[in-house]
Design a protein around this motif. Structure first.
Motif, mmCIF file in Angstrom:
data_model
loop_
_atom_site.group_PDB
_atom_site.id
_atom_site.type_symbol
_atom_site.label_atom_id
_atom_site.label_comp_id
_atom_site.label_asym_id
_atom_site.label_seq_id
_atom_site.Cartn_x
_atom_site.Cartn_y
_atom_site.Cartn_z
ATOM 1 N N PHE A 1 0.849 -1.195 0.000
ATOM 2 C CA PHE A 1 0.000 0.000 0.000
ATOM 3 C C PHE A 1 0.882 1.241 0.000
ATOM 4 O O PHE A 1 1.761 1.386 0.851
ATOM 5 C CB PHE A 1 -0.920 0.010 1.224
ATOM 6 C CG PHE A 1 -1.913 1.124 1.184
ATOM 7 C CD1 PHE A 1 -3.073 0.995 0.428
ATOM 8 C CD2 PHE A 1 -1.684 2.303 1.871
ATOM 9 C CE1 PHE A 1 -3.985 2.035 0.365
ATOM 10 C CE2 PHE A 1 -2.590 3.347 1.813
ATOM 11 C CZ PHE A 1 -3.754 3.204 1.050
ATOM 12 N N ASP A 2 0.673 2.084 -0.978
ATOM 13 C CA ASP A 2 1.479 3.298 -1.072
ATOM 14 C C ASP A 2 0.664 4.474 -0.534
ATOM 15 O O ASP A 2 -0.376 4.833 -1.075
ATOM 16 C CB ASP A 2 1.874 3.539 -2.533
ATOM 17 C CG ASP A 2 2.854 4.690 -2.668
ATOM 18 O OD1 ASP A 2 2.528 5.804 -2.197
ATOM 19 O OD2 ASP A 2 3.942 4.477 -3.225
ATOM 20 N N GLU A 3 1.174 5.097 0.564
ATOM 21 C CA GLU A 3 0.440 6.180 1.229
ATOM 22 C C GLU A 3 0.233 7.364 0.281
ATOM 23 O O GLU A 3 -0.866 7.909 0.181
ATOM 24 C CB GLU A 3 1.227 6.670 2.452
ATOM 25 C CG GLU A 3 1.496 5.610 3.503
ATOM 26 C CD GLU A 3 0.302 5.415 4.435
ATOM 27 O OE1 GLU A 3 -0.560 6.325 4.469
ATOM 28 O OE2 GLU A 3 0.230 4.364 5.105
ATOM 29 N N GLU B 1 0.180 7.526 -2.981
ATOM 30 C CA GLU B 1 -0.736 7.272 -4.102
ATOM 31 C C GLU B 1 -2.135 6.922 -3.604
ATOM 32 O O GLU B 1 -3.107 6.985 -4.362
ATOM 33 C CB GLU B 1 -0.226 6.102 -4.951
ATOM 34 C CG GLU B 1 1.155 6.340 -5.512
ATOM 35 C CD GLU B 1 1.122 6.635 -7.000
ATOM 36 O OE1 GLU B 1 0.007 6.689 -7.561
ATOM 37 O OE2 GLU B 1 2.191 6.815 -7.588
ATOM 38 N N GLY B 2 -2.211 6.480 -2.367
ATOM 39 C CA GLY B 2 -3.496 6.121 -1.790
ATOM 40 C C GLY B 2 -4.071 4.822 -2.311
ATOM 41 O O GLY B 2 -5.264 4.585 -2.252
ATOM 42 N N LYS B 3 -3.240 3.960 -2.862
ATOM 43 C CA LYS B 3 -3.745 2.655 -3.290
ATOM 44 C C LYS B 3 -2.662 1.582 -3.218
ATOM 45 O O LYS B 3 -1.483 1.890 -2.988
ATOM 46 C CB LYS B 3 -4.334 2.727 -4.701
ATOM 47 C CG LYS B 3 -3.425 3.334 -5.725
ATOM 48 C CD LYS B 3 -4.191 3.538 -7.045
ATOM 49 C CE LYS B 3 -3.333 4.311 -8.038
ATOM 50 N NZ LYS B 3 -4.049 4.642 -9.263
ATOM 51 N N ALA B 4 -3.112 0.353 -3.420
ATOM 52 C CA ALA B 4 -2.189 -0.768 -3.260
ATOM 53 C C ALA B 4 -1.680 -1.223 -4.627
ATOM 54 O O ALA B 4 -2.403 -1.180 -5.620
ATOM 55 C CB ALA B 4 -2.893 -1.924 -2.557
ATOM 56 N N PHE B 5 -0.430 -1.657 -4.660
ATOM 57 C CA PHE B 5 0.178 -2.169 -5.892
ATOM 58 C C PHE B 5 0.660 -3.605 -5.690
ATOM 59 O O PHE B 5 1.127 -3.920 -4.606
ATOM 60 C CB PHE B 5 1.352 -1.273 -6.308
ATOM 61 C CG PHE B 5 0.913 0.113 -6.711
ATOM 62 C CD1 PHE B 5 0.501 0.353 -8.003
ATOM 63 C CD2 PHE B 5 0.902 1.159 -5.782
ATOM 64 C CE1 PHE B 5 0.096 1.623 -8.390
ATOM 65 C CE2 PHE B 5 0.491 2.416 -6.168
ATOM 66 C CZ PHE B 5 0.087 2.655 -7.471
ATOM 67 N N GLU C 1 -1.938 -3.168 -8.917
ATOM 68 C CA GLU C 1 -3.372 -2.935 -8.943
ATOM 69 C C GLU C 1 -4.083 -4.115 -9.578
ATOM 70 O O GLU C 1 -3.514 -4.817 -10.414
ATOM 71 C CB GLU C 1 -3.658 -1.675 -9.768
ATOM 72 C CG GLU C 1 -3.130 -0.414 -9.119
ATOM 73 C CD GLU C 1 -3.510 0.803 -9.932
ATOM 74 O OE1 GLU C 1 -4.620 1.310 -9.727
ATOM 75 O OE2 GLU C 1 -2.698 1.241 -10.759
ATOM 76 N N SER C 2 -5.323 -4.314 -9.163
ATOM 77 C CA SER C 2 -6.082 -5.375 -9.823
ATOM 78 C C SER C 2 -6.615 -4.832 -11.131
ATOM 79 O O SER C 2 -6.821 -3.624 -11.286
ATOM 80 C CB SER C 2 -7.213 -5.856 -8.921
ATOM 81 O OG SER C 2 -8.007 -4.765 -8.561
ATOM 82 N N TYR D 1 4.695 0.764 -11.288
ATOM 83 C CA TYR D 1 5.031 1.140 -9.923
ATOM 84 C C TYR D 1 6.334 0.489 -9.492
ATOM 85 O O TYR D 1 6.557 -0.697 -9.756
ATOM 86 C CB TYR D 1 3.898 0.707 -8.994
ATOM 87 C CG TYR D 1 4.093 1.128 -7.566
ATOM 88 C CD1 TYR D 1 3.892 2.450 -7.203
ATOM 89 C CD2 TYR D 1 4.490 0.205 -6.605
ATOM 90 C CE1 TYR D 1 4.084 2.840 -5.895
ATOM 91 C CE2 TYR D 1 4.673 0.594 -5.300
ATOM 92 C CZ TYR D 1 4.471 1.916 -4.942
ATOM 93 O OH TYR D 1 4.665 2.305 -3.651
#
Lengths: 234, 499
Positions: free
Chosen positions: A37-39, A41-45, A47-48, A202
């Motif tokens: 989870f990248d703070e 970017e606010g999302k997890a990599f 990505e689905s 990423y």
């Protein structure tokens, strides 16, 4: 003397050895990698991918695309992958953890597709894929890729022309008769969405220092000092 | 069954007629007849189907418009159908036939429970048919060597379990105290395959492992199908037929044991060399490369053993079809394996990985070694179970020369073209595809055309084999003693054993 039990034991342990070493050890070592989870970017990599792209992956599988296209980028300096712009960085294990089926591939009759979604993006990319799938020679003269015309349908225009009609993208000799249009099938549409989704952009923090750097050419001490100096001057 | 035709007496008057032993063998051979013919007949049909798929996919590579409009014949599917037809259809059926015949003979046990084998045979072929139809229809899993859809694989597994169970029974009831090296190989292969197959199915398809662990399982499986199934079966056949046809013992018992155990220990680690440079832990790759190099030991040991057995009897190659195929196969086992070890090296892999050289190498192993050994074995087994001779020596000769020359051309051309392709691909200054200047794709086209022509040659050989095979089945049995079909009549003092 009956040596069958001894032979059996030997045969058993021979395969148990590599099964433990190659399969089990690695399953334990990295078989439960999690997304990062990248703070900022606010999302997890990683990505689905969207649902329609996931359907497209099934099309990619059933047509056997992976027998000519790999989905792995080798490190800089090992093969020409990075130089050919097939990716900004080497592929790493974590890139694949969301994929139910991993399609690394072993053959490059055509180019690597791990980052084809970065090379051909957006509406332009979509149109390129439509032309290329219909007849690869439209976009890539001399290509030996098969045509995928069966992912398109020529049908009579009933009422309004379909928003999915694609013949405007095709050359003159491929135009349908008056009153007909060429549309992309659902499978073709899904496949293109999948191709557009293929990109590893990423850089995972823990990998950044390890794998993405160009290997330093082995230099003598004197050269090294010179390099340092020139960098300092820049 | 004491009326078995005395083949040895007709070609080699010096062979002492050991009637009891021959009657026993004849009885054992007769008991293998129905299942062996069933497996061999099925394997032949799959060989022809696989060859057709191969030709179609080969022509498509340099002429993509060929049959280009049919979805079920698109390259990705036909190529896959080819692989599955020749691996699971031809090679496995032929392995079953040769292995069961060898097991029965070496264990000196008549085939019991042949119903079990027949059921297994029917299930296996039904499974392969469903699997390949599924691939052509678009249900391929796109996992190399495991493409068959999930509705076909359980059938294959059940069929395999039946064969395995049968083998254990035969082994258990055998009357021979001595376990010959061929039996070691067959026994091990029969045990290894279901382990590999079930783990691969579970960890890739039914309960997929996360990420690239799948790729490790995939290549652990796929390379071991070659190394721990086809190689042991092929070597078992060479170890049996080479001394048998020459009428002399294998060069060294000690070397055959060393060869077996070093193969068992090293081969099963080698498969991950297919992932050199890939997103998997580097240490696994390194271990795989090391194991690939260690494979030089079993290969050289086995080569010494085989080739020293042959030394002094080269003239027999002029006469015996079986020997000619088997020796061609054995020589190519040595060459393919040594080249394989070399190709695992990181610097060489950097070039040849992802190219046609790898395709050439797999044909070197699976065709020039394994398939040729199976052909040789079939030429020996069929007359013994049918009590008939091969109808045409000319057709055997055509079969040998077309397939041998075709295989050599294919392997050499693909290796050269693949190396060119790899060198061009690693040099980013050369475009991948360009109409103006030389490019990566065009570096391969001439070679791919020559490969298609070599495929036509091989197809002619397979047709000659099929005609001979069917002719033999339909031919009435001779009511007198017959002489084996050889390429030419041997000199009277040549030892060619028939037992």
């Amino acid at each position: 003397m009956n040596r069958a039990p001894l032979i059996f034991l030997g045969v058993f342990f021979a395969l148990a050895f590599s099964w433990t070493g190659i399969v089990l050890t690695n399953q334990i070592a990295y078989g439960s990698l999690e997304p990062v989870f990248d703070e900022s970017e606010g999302k997890a990599f990683p990505e689905s991918i969207p649902g329609v792209a996931a359907q497209g992956k099934l099309v990619y599988q059933d047509l056997g695309c992976m027998y000519c296209h790999t989905q792995q980028v080798r490190r800089p300096g090992f093969g020409g992958d990075i130089d050919r712009n097939w990716g900004e960085r080497q592929s790493v294990a974590r890139d694949y953890i969301r994929e139910r089926r991993v399609l690394l591939g072993t053959m490059r009759t055509g180019p690597d597709l791990r980052n084809v979604g970065a090379r051909f993006a957006g509406e332009g990319g979509r149109e390129w894929h439509i032309r290329h799938l219909y007849d690869p020679e439209i976009t890539s003269p001399g290509s030996i890729m098969p045509k995928y015309k069966f992912l398109f349908e020529t049908r009579k225009i009933v009422g309004e022309p379909s928003p999915r009609a694609v013949q405007r993208l095709l050359p003159a000799d491929a135009q349908p008769p008056e009153g007909y249009e060429i549309v992309l099938t659902d499978r073709g549409h899904a496949l293109i969405e999948y191709l557009l989704s293929l990109k590893d952009v990423y850089t995972y923090p823990e990998e950044a220092s390890r794998v993405y750097v160009e290997p330093q050419p082995e230099a003598k001490n004197g050269d090294n000092a010179a390099n340092t100096n020139s960098e300092a001057q820049q | 069954m004491a009326s078995a035709p005395s083949l040895a007496a007709s070609i080699s008057p010096s062979t002492p007629p050991n009637t009891v032993a021959r009657a026993e063998l004849s009885e054992i051979d007769a008991s293998t007849k129905v299942p062996a013919i069933f497996f061999l007949g099925s394997s032949l049909l799959w060989l022809l189907a696989g060859t057709l798929f191969a030709l179609i996919s080969s022509f498509k590579l340099h002429n993509p418009a060929f049959l280009g409009d049919a979805e079920w014949l698109t390259f990705g599917r036909v190529r896959t159908a080819h692989l599955n037809a020749v691996v699971y259809g031809w090679s496995v059926n032929a392995s079953f036939a040769v292995a069961l015949w060898l097991m029965a003979r070496l264990a000196r046990s008549i085939v019991r429970h042949s119903n079990m084998l027949m059921l297994a045979g029917v299930l296996w072929n039904v499974g392969v048919t469903i699997g390949i139809t599924g691939i052509l229809a678009g249900d391929s899993t796109s996992i190399e060597w495991l493409e068959m859809p999930t509705y076909a694989t359980p059938i294959l597994f059940v069929a395999y379990a039946l064969v395995g169970g049968w083998a254990v029974i035969t082994f258990r009831f055998g009357r021979s105290q001595h376990i010959y090296v061929s039996q070691w190989y067959i026994f091990a292969a029969l045990f290894w395959f279901p382990w590999l197959y079930s783990i691969a199915q579970i960890m890739i398809i039914f309960a997929p492992a996360r990420g690239t662990v799948q790729a490790l399982v995939n290549w652990w499986f796929a390379h071991n199908v070659l190394g721990l199934w086809f190689t042991p079966i092929g070597l078992a056949a060479v170890y049996y037929f080479l001394p048998k046809v020459l009428g002399k013992p294998i060069h060294s018992y000690y070397l055959s044991v060393l060869g077996f155990w070093s193969l068992a220990i090293f081969y099963n680690w080698a498969g991950v060399h297919h992932l050199v440079g890939g997103p998997v832990p580097a240490w696994v790759i390194t271990a795989g490369i090391a194991a690939s190099f260690m494979m030089v030991i079993p290969v050289v040991v086995t080569a010494i053993n085989h080739h020293l057995t042959l030394v002094g009897s080269f003239s027999a190659l002029k006469y015996s079809p079986t020997l000619r195929f088997i020796v061609f196969g054995a020589v190519n086992y040595t060459l393919a394996s040594l080249l394989g070890s070399l190709m695992a090296d990181r610097n060489i892999s950097e070039v040849v990985h992802f190219t046609h050289a790898i395709v050439g190498h797999s044909h070197h192993g699976l065709y020039a070694f394994f398939t040729m050994v199976m052909f040789g074995s079939i030429y020996y087994i069929m007359p013994r179970i049918l009590h008939r001779e091969w109808p045409s020596a000319t057709l055997i000769s055509v079969h040998f020369w077309t397939t041998a020359v075709g295989a050599v051309i294919m392997v050499v051309v693909l290796s050269v073209v693949g190396t060119k392709q790899g060198l061009a691909m690693n040099n980013a200054a050369i475009p991948f595809l360009s109409m103006e200047e030389s490019d990566v794709v065009r570096a391969t086209l001439d070679g791919l055309r020559v490969r298609s022509y070599s495929g036509i040659l091989i197809t002619i050989g397979h047709l000659a084999f099929a005609i001979n095979f069917v002719w033999m089945l339909l031919r009435p049995r001779a009511d007198h003693n017959t002489a084996p079909t050889l390429f030419r009549n041997p000199e009277p003092d040549l030892e060619v054993s028939s037992r």
